[in-house]
Motif scaffolding. Structure first.
Motif, short mmCIF file in Angstrom:
data_model
loop_
_atom_site.label_atom_id
_atom_site.label_comp_id
_atom_site.label_asym_id
_atom_site.label_seq_id
_atom_site.Cartn_x
_atom_site.Cartn_y
_atom_site.Cartn_z
N ALA A 61 0.84 -1.21 0.00
CA ALA A 61 0.00 0.00 0.00
C ALA A 61 0.86 1.25 0.00
O ALA A 61 0.56 2.23 -0.69
CB ALA A 61 -0.94 0.00 1.21
N ILE A 62 1.96 1.23 0.76
CA ILE A 62 2.89 2.36 0.79
C ILE A 62 3.49 2.57 -0.60
O ILE A 62 3.54 3.69 -1.11
CB ILE A 62 4.00 2.13 1.84
CG1 ILE A 62 3.41 2.24 3.25
CG2 ILE A 62 5.16 3.11 1.65
CD1 ILE A 62 4.35 1.76 4.36
N ALA A 78 0.89 4.03 -2.96
CA ALA A 78 0.63 5.45 -2.67
C ALA A 78 1.80 6.31 -3.13
O ALA A 78 1.60 7.40 -3.66
CB ALA A 78 0.36 5.64 -1.18
N LEU A 89 1.67 6.56 -6.93
CA LEU A 89 0.59 7.45 -7.33
C LEU A 89 1.01 8.92 -7.24
O LEU A 89 0.61 9.74 -8.05
CB LEU A 89 -0.63 7.20 -6.42
CG LEU A 89 -1.89 7.98 -6.73
CD1 LEU A 89 -2.47 7.54 -8.08
CD2 LEU A 89 -2.92 7.76 -5.63
N ARG A 90 1.85 9.23 -6.26
CA ARG A 90 2.32 10.61 -6.05
C ARG A 90 3.62 10.90 -6.80
O ARG A 90 4.12 12.02 -6.76
CB ARG A 90 2.50 10.86 -4.56
CG ARG A 90 1.18 10.92 -3.81
CD ARG A 90 1.37 10.74 -2.31
NE ARG A 90 0.13 10.84 -1.57
CZ ARG A 90 -0.78 9.86 -1.47
NH1 ARG A 90 -0.58 8.72 -2.08
NH2 ARG A 90 -1.87 10.04 -0.77
N PHE A 120 8.07 9.15 0.45
CA PHE A 120 6.71 9.03 0.96
C PHE A 120 6.71 8.82 2.47
O PHE A 120 5.96 9.49 3.20
CB PHE A 120 5.99 7.87 0.26
CG PHE A 120 4.58 7.68 0.74
CD1 PHE A 120 3.55 8.46 0.23
CD2 PHE A 120 4.29 6.73 1.70
CE1 PHE A 120 2.25 8.30 0.68
CE2 PHE A 120 2.98 6.56 2.15
CZ PHE A 120 1.96 7.34 1.65
#
Length: 136
Positions: free
Chosen positions: A108-109, A112, A115-116, A123
């Motif tokens: 998940a990290i 994310a 995505l950024r 992150f």
């Protein structure tokens, strides 16, 4: 990490925080929490500008000293209160750290971060700064 004492005041949707040990450093917002978060951000900006200018960061006085100082102390009768403002500054160098996560959380990290458009490390560093600033 350094903690400065801030003085919170306001009501309704207008709140402010002043940091007596960082002259001219203030934060504000529509809630006490928003004002504190803004003061944390302002303290970091002031500290970074001071460091860039080669000026030493003022020592953070203990709460007891702030309260004893008539000019700095919160005016409790007027509704002011003392709050702690954390200041975490970058050291200007990176270190490698070995950390352990559940495989699902790490996925998940990574998702994310992707995505950024940032790395896993960037992150996680950003998330840690946000968590430190939230005092949660």
């Amino acid at each position: 990490m350094i903690h400065y004492v801030g003085v919170l005041d306001g009501s309704g949707d207008v709140w402010g925080v002043r940091i007596p040990d960082l002259e001219g450093c203030h934060g504000g917002g529509p809630t006490p929490e928003a004002a504190i978060a803004d003061a944390i951000s302002a303290a970091r900006e002031v500290a970074e500008h001071m460091r860039a200018a080669g000026v030493a960061l003022p020592a953070a006085r203990p709460l007891t000293e702030i309260i004893a100082d008539r000019e700095s102390a919160p005016d409790v009768a007027a509704g002011e209160s003392a709050v702690m403002i954390p200041l975490a500054l970058d050291a200007g160098r990176t270190l490698r750290a070995n950390v352990t996560f559940d495989a699902g959380l790490l996925e998940a990290i990574d998702a994310a971060a992707a995505l950024r458009g940032v790395t896993r490390s960037a992150f996680l560093a950003s998330a840690a700064r946000d968590k430190l600033a939230s005092n949660a």
